[in-house]
Scaffold this motif. Structure first.
Motif, mmCIF file in Angstrom:
data_model
loop_
_atom_site.group_PDB
_atom_site.id
_atom_site.type_symbol
_atom_site.label_atom_id
_atom_site.label_comp_id
_atom_site.label_asym_id
_atom_site.label_seq_id
_atom_site.Cartn_x
_atom_site.Cartn_y
_atom_site.Cartn_z
ATOM 1 N N THR A 50 -5.570 18.320 -40.811
ATOM 2 C CA THR A 50 -6.455 17.349 -41.456
ATOM 3 C C THR A 50 -7.876 17.532 -40.949
ATOM 4 O OG1 THR A 50 -4.665 15.740 -41.643
ATOM 5 C CG2 THR A 50 -6.908 14.884 -41.802
ATOM 6 N N VAL A 51 -8.815 17.650 -41.878
ATOM 7 C CA VAL A 51 -10.231 17.652 -41.524
ATOM 8 C C VAL A 51 -10.743 16.281 -41.938
ATOM 9 C CG1 VAL A 51 -12.483 18.718 -41.854
ATOM 10 C CG2 VAL A 51 -10.413 20.140 -41.853
ATOM 11 N N GLU A 52 -10.761 15.365 -40.974
ATOM 12 C CA GLU A 52 -11.191 13.988 -41.216
ATOM 13 C C GLU A 52 -12.711 13.945 -41.394
ATOM 14 O OE1 GLU A 52 -10.528 10.111 -41.961
ATOM 15 O OE2 GLU A 52 -8.939 11.479 -41.426
ATOM 16 N N LYS A 53 -13.389 14.657 -40.528
ATOM 17 C CA LYS A 53 -14.843 14.754 -40.572
ATOM 18 C C LYS A 53 -15.190 16.092 -39.946
ATOM 19 C CE LYS A 53 -18.981 12.215 -39.297
ATOM 20 N NZ LYS A 53 -19.500 11.083 -38.527
ATOM 21 N N GLY A 54 -15.973 16.893 -40.602
ATOM 22 C CA GLY A 54 -16.310 18.204 -40.091
ATOM 23 C C GLY A 54 -15.992 19.282 -41.103
ATOM 24 N N VAL A 55 -15.919 20.530 -40.633
ATOM 25 C CA VAL A 55 -15.752 21.677 -41.523
ATOM 26 C C VAL A 55 -14.677 22.608 -40.975
ATOM 27 C CG1 VAL A 55 -16.911 23.704 -42.489
ATOM 28 C CG2 VAL A 55 -18.177 21.563 -42.227
ATOM 29 N N LEU A 56 -13.784 23.057 -41.851
ATOM 30 C CA LEU A 56 -12.808 24.090 -41.528
ATOM 31 C C LEU A 56 -13.341 25.396 -42.102
ATOM 32 C CD1 LEU A 56 -10.038 25.163 -40.585
ATOM 33 C CD2 LEU A 56 -9.117 24.425 -42.801
ATOM 34 N N GLU A 57 -13.609 26.386 -41.226
ATOM 35 C CA GLU A 57 -14.134 27.679 -41.664
ATOM 36 C C GLU A 57 -13.144 28.767 -41.269
ATOM 37 O OE1 GLU A 57 -18.003 30.566 -40.928
ATOM 38 O OE2 GLU A 57 -18.139 28.451 -40.404
ATOM 39 N N ILE A 58 -12.675 29.539 -42.269
ATOM 40 C CA ILE A 58 -11.690 30.594 -42.043
ATOM 41 C C ILE A 58 -12.311 31.916 -42.478
ATOM 42 C CG2 ILE A 58 -9.368 31.411 -42.585
ATOM 43 C CD1 ILE A 58 -8.682 28.475 -43.325
ATOM 44 N N THR A 59 -12.478 32.854 -41.523
ATOM 45 C CA THR A 59 -13.146 34.121 -41.823
ATOM 46 C C THR A 59 -12.392 35.302 -41.230
ATOM 47 O OG1 THR A 59 -14.526 34.130 -39.821
ATOM 48 C CG2 THR A 59 -15.408 32.988 -41.744
ATOM 49 N N GLY A 60 -12.800 36.516 -41.631
ATOM 50 C CA GLY A 60 -12.341 37.747 -41.005
ATOM 51 C C GLY A 60 -10.845 37.975 -40.993
ATOM 52 N N GLY A 61 -10.159 37.675 -42.105
ATOM 53 C CA GLY A 61 -8.722 37.928 -42.182
ATOM 54 C C GLY A 61 -7.860 36.872 -41.513
ATOM 55 N N SER A 62 -8.434 35.784 -41.075
ATOM 56 C CA SER A 62 -7.675 34.716 -40.424
ATOM 57 C C SER A 62 -6.953 33.862 -41.454
ATOM 58 C CB SER A 62 -8.612 33.837 -39.587
ATOM 59 O OG SER A 62 -9.176 34.594 -38.549
ATOM 60 N N THR A 63 -5.948 33.112 -41.008
ATOM 61 C CA THR A 63 -5.208 32.216 -41.894
ATOM 62 C C THR A 63 -4.900 30.911 -41.175
ATOM 63 O OG1 THR A 63 -3.071 33.137 -41.217
ATOM 64 C CG2 THR A 63 -4.080 34.080 -43.185
ATOM 65 N N ALA A 64 -4.706 29.864 -41.976
ATOM 66 C CA ALA A 64 -4.255 28.562 -41.472
ATOM 67 C C ALA A 64 -2.998 28.203 -42.253
ATOM 68 C CB ALA A 64 -5.326 27.499 -41.661
ATOM 69 N N ASN A 65 -1.919 27.886 -41.545
ATOM 70 C CA ASN A 65 -0.646 27.532 -42.173
ATOM 71 C C ASN A 65 -0.226 26.143 -41.723
ATOM 72 O OD1 ASN A 65 -0.431 30.195 -43.198
ATOM 73 N ND2 ASN A 65 0.474 30.883 -41.280
ATOM 74 N N ALA A 66 0.195 25.310 -42.661
ATOM 75 C CA ALA A 66 0.697 23.967 -42.351
ATOM 76 C C ALA A 66 1.543 23.485 -43.521
ATOM 77 C CB ALA A 66 -0.446 22.991 -42.080
ATOM 78 N N SER A 67 2.375 22.479 -43.277
ATOM 79 C CA SER A 67 3.159 21.877 -44.365
ATOM 80 C C SER A 67 2.249 21.137 -45.324
ATOM 81 C CB SER A 67 4.192 20.905 -43.795
ATOM 82 O OG SER A 67 5.059 21.559 -42.923
ATOM 83 N N SER A 68 1.157 20.551 -44.787
ATOM 84 C CA SER A 68 0.213 19.843 -45.656
ATOM 85 C C SER A 68 -1.200 19.963 -45.093
ATOM 86 C CB SER A 68 0.590 18.366 -45.795
ATOM 87 O OG SER A 68 0.455 17.710 -44.562
ATOM 88 N N PHE A 69 -2.164 19.967 -46.011
ATOM 89 C CA PHE A 69 -3.585 20.013 -45.674
ATOM 90 C C PHE A 69 -4.273 18.803 -46.290
ATOM 91 C CE2 PHE A 69 -2.369 24.432 -45.391
ATOM 92 C CZ PHE A 69 -3.103 24.917 -44.329
ATOM 93 N N THR A 70 -5.211 18.198 -45.523
ATOM 94 C CA THR A 70 -6.043 17.132 -46.047
ATOM 95 C C THR A 70 -7.471 17.443 -45.651
ATOM 96 O OG1 THR A 70 -4.252 15.534 -45.730
ATOM 97 C CG2 THR A 70 -6.471 14.641 -46.065
ATOM 98 N N LEU A 71 -8.333 17.555 -46.643
ATOM 99 C CA LEU A 71 -9.744 17.836 -46.396
ATOM 100 C C LEU A 71 -10.554 16.638 -46.886
ATOM 101 C CD1 LEU A 71 -9.808 21.547 -47.615
ATOM 102 C CD2 LEU A 71 -9.529 20.705 -45.285
ATOM 103 N N SER A 72 -11.184 15.918 -45.950
ATOM 104 C CA SER A 72 -11.943 14.741 -46.312
ATOM 105 C C SER A 72 -13.420 15.017 -46.498
ATOM 106 C CB SER A 72 -11.764 13.650 -45.243
ATOM 107 O OG SER A 72 -10.422 13.281 -45.162
ATOM 108 N N GLY A 73 -13.897 16.176 -46.062
ATOM 109 C CA GLY A 73 -15.299 16.517 -46.272
ATOM 110 C C GLY A 73 -16.060 16.644 -44.982
#
Length: 179
Positions: free
Chosen positions: A154-177
């Protein structure tokens, strides 16, 4: 190295540098909730290793490890991971970086050093969570389908930045901005 079965919190200026453990953790082994709060000053994890073979000591007195795996926090079994721990809280004024830059290559210990096997709920409350240089944050996709390994990012406040071949895995994602 720090060991705790309870909840633990680290804030502004905490440093964990060049720690070594034979089987779990590098800097911290724990079984509860972990809060990393870097609101005015960085919380730094660097050079922490698990496994491998200690082949000597540096001029600074730290162990020199051959074929170790980069590992800072062990929450019931893996770097930033837990099968049954409720959550990992991340908050920073600037950013939190998971990087595989120092661990490029196909050797087993290098590939393992880029993998953050996390199976719980992670919440970013501020700043930037940066995944870079082929790092993997979260479980393998086939493990996510197993209900025993539910996790969220969950990104409650802030920024999720994925670069250079990286990955993020989870059962659920929540992006609030960015907030």
């Amino acid at each position: 190295m720090i060991y705790s079965d309870g909840d633990i919190s680290f804030s502004d200026g905490a440093t964990f540098i060049n720690n070594y453990a034979k089987t779990s953790g590098g800097a911290i082994t724990m079984g509860g909730k972990c809060d990393l709060l870097a609101l005015t000053k960085d919380v730094l994890f660097s050079g922490n290793m698990v496994g491998g073979v200690v082949i000597g000591q540096s001029d600074d007195g730290f162990p020199v490890v051959e074929n170790g795996i980069a590992n800072a926090i062990d929450m019931n079994g893996s770097l930033f991971s837990s099968l049954y721990t409720p959550n990992l809280t991340l908050a920073a004024e600037e950013g939190i970086v998971f990087s595989g830059e120092l661990y490029q290559g196909e050797d087993t210990h290098l590939a393992a050093s880029r993998y953050n096997n996390f199976c719980a709920d992670t919440t970013l409350y501020g700043g930037v969570l940066l995944l870079e240089h082929d790092v993997v944050f979260g479980r393998n996709p086939e493990e996510i389908m197993d209900k025993r390994y539910n996790s969220s990012l969950t990104v409650e406040k802030g920024v999720l930045e994925i670069t250079g071949g990286s990955t993020a895995n989870a059962s659920s994602f929540t992006l609030s901005g960015p907030g």
